[in-house]
Design an enzyme around this catalytic site. Structure first.
Site, mmCIF file in Angstrom:
data_model
loop_
_atom_site.group_PDB
_atom_site.id
_atom_site.type_symbol
_atom_site.label_atom_id
_atom_site.label_comp_id
_atom_site.label_asym_id
_atom_site.label_seq_id
_atom_site.Cartn_x
_atom_site.Cartn_y
_atom_site.Cartn_z
ATOM 1 C CB SER A 71 5.662 87.803 -19.657
ATOM 2 O OG SER A 71 5.769 87.608 -21.050
ATOM 3 N N GLY A 72 3.212 85.074 -19.650
ATOM 4 C CA GLY A 72 3.096 83.669 -19.985
ATOM 5 C C GLY A 72 2.684 83.489 -21.427
ATOM 6 C CB ALA A 126 8.617 71.898 -26.436
ATOM 7 C CB SER A 132 8.392 67.860 -18.681
ATOM 8 O OG SER A 132 8.653 69.243 -18.670
ATOM 9 C CD GLU A 167 6.496 73.763 -23.835
ATOM 10 O OE1 GLU A 167 6.642 74.837 -24.439
ATOM 11 O OE2 GLU A 167 7.403 73.184 -23.236
ATOM 12 C CG LEU A 215 7.968 77.948 -26.819
ATOM 13 C CD1 LEU A 215 7.030 79.118 -26.562
ATOM 14 C CD2 LEU A 215 8.139 77.133 -25.553
ATOM 15 C CG LEU A 229 9.680 82.544 -23.747
ATOM 16 C CD1 LEU A 229 10.430 83.723 -24.376
ATOM 17 C CD2 LEU A 229 9.034 81.679 -24.839
ATOM 18 C CB THR A 230 7.376 81.332 -18.847
ATOM 19 O OG1 THR A 230 6.917 80.597 -19.975
ATOM 20 C CG2 THR A 230 6.181 81.747 -17.993
ATOM 21 C CB THR A 272 11.166 72.163 -16.857
ATOM 22 O OG1 THR A 272 9.754 72.295 -16.743
ATOM 23 C CG2 THR A 272 11.545 70.706 -16.654
#
Length: 387
Positions: A139-140, A245, A94, A366, A242, A134-135, A167
């Site tokens: 809002s996931g 990833a 990660s 992800e 994403l 982003l997250t 992260t």
């Protein structure tokens, strides 16, 4: 028979791909594996910048990007690196994935030439660290509902909002932050030194503990106009990062599963109960056989998706297929490994429980299993079930 690669999938690799695989595997065994249980136990990476510089010297950051100090390898080579890193620990894969597939890819793909020159060479070497915001707390799986806002104020942008589960957030030199504007979702490069920007480490995690996870807070962060990523317009931009990833996850979890299988084979041959090794009992051999099938299916799926990607024929649904199938397979393998190890399986003396709980996080980030299942359902029917 080779328990590392029962179906000899690695024979399909080129000499260069094997060399990259071996280099990352050797580095992981010598520099990472001796420490990772302690890092997991401590719930942190004690020297993230030292780790970054070592990985940078190996050429792992943004390794499948071209120019700006990046290695320019193919997708399969990057996948193999992810597999060998996650064979040690998901948190280490990660660490590399967020730096390269998310932050660096966003700058490489959507940034200006000035932004690329400023950040990418230093990030490729590990001198500078990045994160990807982003997250959000609310809002996931639905990033389009983000509340972080960016508004114009003269020639500047002003950002307000909160990002969650980021992260490398508290050690990053720059954050790629996605925010809603009057013209849709846009990306911004936010230096960690910007007034109003803060990153708070998330503690008490029970999974992915050999990783630094943070909350990003943007309180009136003022940025110059050139902080905007000029090529990123709309939600498709961050989602495309994403997908890069997720491709690393398709490969990475195959490494975690392989480690669990190999540990279980070794343990079953040395753990004696009822006057013989437990590997000689039918129930244990059935578990090992099922694990072997899952590990090799995962490796074949990863290689196929990688070859499609290198041929320019990989659709994001192929990556969803790989993540859904391989994470699920790795979770089965890790759970079976834990049972074979009995009480010893819950200790950090053995890798299986560490991989088992890490995979709980990998199954969620992800894109959750449910999101990838719906992505495949849409690919099959042409009907969108997300809303």
């Amino acid at each position: 028979m080779n328990p590392h690669d029962f179906l000899d999938v690695d024979r399909e690799l080129t000499d260069e791909e094997r060399a990259i695989r071996d280099a990352v595997r050797d580095y992981g065994a010598a520099e990472l594996l001796p420490h990772v249980a302690d890092w997991f136990d401590a719930g942190t990476i004690p020297d993230p910048r030292g780790l970054a510089k070592g990985l940078g010297r190996l050429g792992l950051f943004g390794m499948n990007l071209s120019g700006y100090g990046c290695a320019g390898t193919n997708a399969v080579s990057y996948g193999l690196a992810c597999r060998e890193l996650e064979a040690v620990d998901s948190g280490l894969r990660s660490f590399v994935s967020v730096q390269g597939s998310l932050a660096m890819t966003a700058i490489h793909r959507f940034g200006s030439e000035e932004q690329r020159r400023e950040w990418l060479p230093r990030m490729a070497s590990g001198e500078a660290l990045g994160c990807f915001g982003l997250t959000e707390p609310d809002s996931g799986s639905d990033p389009g509902s983000m509340r972080t806002r960016a508004r114009r104020d003269g020639a500047d942008w002003v950002l307000d909002g909160t990002k969650m589960w980021i992260t490398n957030g508290s050690v990053a030199d720059v954050a790629v932050v996605w925010a809603a504007t009057d013209d849709g979702i846009r990306g911004f490069l936010v230096p960690a030194s910007a007034p109003g920007f803060s990153a708070n480490v998330i503690h008490k995690k029970l999974s992915l503990r050999a990783s630094i996870t943070s909350e990003l807070v943007l309180d009136g962060v003022r940025l110059p106009g050139d902080a905007l990523l000029p090529g990123a317009e709309g939600l498709r931009a961050p989602l495309s990062c994403l997908s890069e990833a997720r491709f690393g996850i398709v490969w990475g979890v195959a490494g975690a599963a392989r480690t669990c299988l190999l540990a279980s084979v070794d343990y079953s041959k040395t753990r004696v109960q009822f006057d013989r090794p437990i590997g000689g009992f039918q129930l244990t051999q059935r578990k090992l056989a099922d694990m072997l099938v899952d590990v090799n299916h995962a490796m074949m799926t990863a290689l196929r998706v990688g070859r499609l990607k290198d041929a320019g024929r990989a659709h994001h649904s192929h990556v969803s297929f790989g993540k859904l199938a391989n994470v699920r397979a790795a979770q089965r393998v890790a759970a079976a490994a834990r049972s074979i190890h009995g009480a010893n399986g819950i200790t950090l003396e053995y890798p299986v429980m560490r991989h088992m709980v890490n995979l709980e996080t990998v199954a969620t980030y992800e894109g959750t299993e449910e999101v990838h299942a719906l992505t495949l359902g849409r690919a099959l029917t042409g009907l969108d079930a997300f809303r």
